[in-house]
Write a protein that holds these residues in place. Structure first.
Motif, mmCIF file in Angstrom:
data_model
loop_
_atom_site.group_PDB
_atom_site.id
_atom_site.type_symbol
_atom_site.label_atom_id
_atom_site.label_comp_id
_atom_site.label_asym_id
_atom_site.label_seq_id
_atom_site.Cartn_x
_atom_site.Cartn_y
_atom_site.Cartn_z
ATOM 1 N N THR A 22 29.965 38.536 38.262
ATOM 2 C CA THR A 22 30.222 38.677 39.345
ATOM 3 C C THR A 22 30.535 40.412 40.387
ATOM 4 O OG1 THR A 22 32.071 36.769 38.358
ATOM 5 C CG2 THR A 22 33.386 38.538 40.405
ATOM 6 N N ILE A 23 30.705 41.574 39.470
ATOM 7 C CA ILE A 23 31.232 42.817 39.337
ATOM 8 C C ILE A 23 30.001 43.638 40.562
ATOM 9 C CG2 ILE A 23 29.967 43.927 37.990
ATOM 10 C CD1 ILE A 23 33.408 44.304 39.004
ATOM 11 N N ARG A 24 28.924 42.688 40.215
ATOM 12 C CA ARG A 24 27.544 43.054 41.022
ATOM 13 C C ARG A 24 27.935 42.704 42.433
ATOM 14 N NH1 ARG A 24 21.815 41.838 37.491
ATOM 15 N NH2 ARG A 24 21.019 43.006 39.914
ATOM 16 N N VAL A 63 43.192 45.639 30.542
ATOM 17 C CA VAL A 63 42.886 46.950 30.930
ATOM 18 C C VAL A 63 42.002 48.180 31.032
ATOM 19 C CG1 VAL A 63 44.272 48.847 30.488
ATOM 20 C CG2 VAL A 63 45.182 46.814 30.011
ATOM 21 N N VAL A 64 40.752 47.975 30.689
ATOM 22 C CA VAL A 64 39.488 48.920 30.386
ATOM 23 C C VAL A 64 38.921 48.222 31.733
ATOM 24 C CG1 VAL A 64 36.983 48.798 30.154
ATOM 25 C CG2 VAL A 64 38.861 49.129 27.976
ATOM 26 N N VAL A 65 38.891 47.327 32.449
ATOM 27 C CA VAL A 65 38.863 46.921 34.025
ATOM 28 C C VAL A 65 39.762 46.925 34.250
ATOM 29 C CG1 VAL A 65 37.534 45.065 35.193
ATOM 30 C CG2 VAL A 65 36.503 44.714 32.967
ATOM 31 N N THR A 66 40.708 46.748 34.670
ATOM 32 C CA THR A 66 41.799 46.440 35.873
ATOM 33 C C THR A 66 42.317 47.829 35.756
ATOM 34 O OG1 THR A 66 43.590 46.048 33.928
ATOM 35 C CG2 THR A 66 42.556 44.188 35.552
ATOM 36 N N SER A 67 42.629 48.072 35.003
ATOM 37 C CA SER A 67 43.018 50.294 35.580
ATOM 38 C C SER A 67 42.095 50.842 36.549
ATOM 39 C CB SER A 67 42.481 50.842 34.203
ATOM 40 O OG SER A 67 41.709 50.984 33.441
ATOM 41 N N VAL A 95 37.661 41.374 34.670
ATOM 42 C CA VAL A 95 36.723 41.091 36.112
ATOM 43 C C VAL A 95 37.341 39.738 37.349
ATOM 44 C CG1 VAL A 95 34.388 40.733 37.069
ATOM 45 C CG2 VAL A 95 34.330 42.508 35.014
ATOM 46 N N LEU A 96 37.226 39.025 36.637
ATOM 47 C CA LEU A 96 37.554 37.901 38.085
ATOM 48 C C LEU A 96 38.940 37.637 38.103
ATOM 49 C CD1 LEU A 96 36.412 34.759 35.514
ATOM 50 C CD2 LEU A 96 35.087 35.848 37.027
ATOM 51 N N ILE A 97 39.905 38.403 37.892
ATOM 52 C CA ILE A 97 41.336 38.968 38.731
ATOM 53 C C ILE A 97 40.963 40.330 38.067
ATOM 54 C CG2 ILE A 97 44.125 38.192 38.004
ATOM 55 C CD1 ILE A 97 43.260 36.004 36.402
#
Length: 274
Positions: A267-269, A89-93, A181-183
Motif C-alpha cells: 500500500t505505501i509503495r 503511531v509509528v506510521v500515522t505520526s 498504513v491502511l488508515i
C-alpha cells in the motif's frame, strides 16, 4: 540499519513511548490483582460446582503450569493493545505531523522505510515485553508461594509461555503498523484499533461460548480466527481440552502479521503521499 536507527530516534524524541509506558503500568497492576484473585481461586479449588462436561478443562486450567504461566505472562491483554497502538503511531505520526514527504524524499525506497518502521515498532514492543516480564518474574513467585503452588520456574512449559508471549508482542506491533498504513488518520486508526481489539475480543469470546453451548465444543476451534484470542491461547501453560493447541495460535497470529505487513508495504509503495 541507518533507517532503523532513524525510526528509533523519532520514537525516542517524542513523548509517545513514555506516555504509553505510564499508561501500561497501572494496567499491568490491575491485571496482576485480577490474576492474583484468580490464582487463589484455582489453587484452592474454590470454583463452586463445575459441570461434568467442563471438568477436564477446569482441571487443566488449575494445573500448576497453567496457573504459573498465567502469572508470568501477566499484563498480556492490555500490553498487546498498547503495542498495537504504538505500531499505529509509528506510521500515522508521519502523516499527522506531515513529515512523510520529507521522509520519502530523504529515503526514496519506500519498502526499506516500511521495513525500518516494522523493525522499530518490533524493538519497542519487545522492550515492553521485557519490562513486564521482569516485573512478572519479581511478583509472580511471591503470589505462587502464597498460594502454595511453587514458583514453577523449572518448568519448560512456563518458559515456553513466556517466550511465546514475547512473540505475541512482536506480532501485534506488526499488526499495528499495517493498520496505521491502511488508515492514515492517527485518531481514526487508533479508535479503530481499540474497537477491533476490545470489541472483537469480548464479542468473539461471548459468541463462541454461546455457539459452543448450542452446537458443540468444536466451535471453540474458531477462536483461532480472532487474533487476541489466538494470543491468549499461545501463553497457556498447558494444552486445554477442547481448545486448539498453542502452536496453532502462534501459527495463525504469524499469518495475520505476515499478511498485514505485506499489505502495508504494498500500500505505501503505491499510495500518493503528497
Amino acid at each position: 540499519m541507518t533507517l532503523v536507527r532513524s525510526e528509533l530516534l523519532k520514537i525516542r524524541t517524542t513523548s509517545t513511548w513514555w506516555i504509553f509506558g505510564l499508561i501500561s503500568l497501572p494496567l499491568w497492576v490491575l491485571a496482576l490483582l485480577f490474576n492474583w484473585l484468580q490464582t487463589d481461586a484455582l489453587a484452592s479449588g474454590d470454583l463452586g460446582e463445575v459441570p461434568a462436561d467442563q471438568a477436564d478443562q477446569v482441571q487443566a486450567i488449575s494445573s500448576a503450569d497453567s496457573i504459573a504461566a498465567n502469572l508470568y505472562t501477566n499484563g498480556q491483554f492490555f500490553g498487546l493493545l498498547i503495542v498495537l497502538l504504538l505500531g499505529i503511531v509509528v506510521v500515522t505520526s508521519e502523516f499527522f505531523h506531515q513529515t512523510v514527504t520529507t521522509t520519502f524524499l530523504t529515503a526514496p525506497h519506500r519498502t526499506a522505510v516500511m521495513l525500518a518502521k516494522l523493525v522499530a515498532a518490533g524493538v519497542l514492543a519487545l522492550l515492553f515485553w521485557v519490562v513486564t516480564t521482569v516485573l512478572n518474574l519479581i511478583f509472580a513467585p511471591m503470589i505462587l508461594k502464597a498460594s502454595d503452588v511453587g514458583s514453577q520456574l523449572g518448568s519448560g512449559e512456563v518458559w515456553a509461555s513466556v517466550a511465546l508471549n514475547g512473540l505475541a508482542y512482536l506480532l501485534w506491533s506488526v499488526l499495528g503498523v499495517g493498520l496505521g498504513v491502511l488508515i492514515r488518520s492517527q485518531i481514526g486508526a487508533t479508535v479503530t484499533g481499540i474497537l477491533l481489539y476490545l470489541g472483537g475480543t469480548i464479542g468473539a469470546a461471548i459468541a463462541i461460548s454461546l455457539l459452543a453451548g448450542r452446537f458443540g465444543d468444536w466451535i471453540n476451534q474458531l477462536q483461532l480466527l480472532v487474533p487476541s484470542l489466538a494470543s491468549s491461547l499461545m501463553v497457556a501453560g498447558t494444552e486445554i481440552p477442547g481448545n486448539p493447541p498453542r502452536w496453532a495460535g502462534a501459527a495463525v497470529l504469524i499469518g495475520y502479521a505476515v499478511v498485514t505487513g505485506a499489505i502495508g508495504i504494498a500500500t505505501i509503495r503505491k499510495r500518493d503521499i503528497s
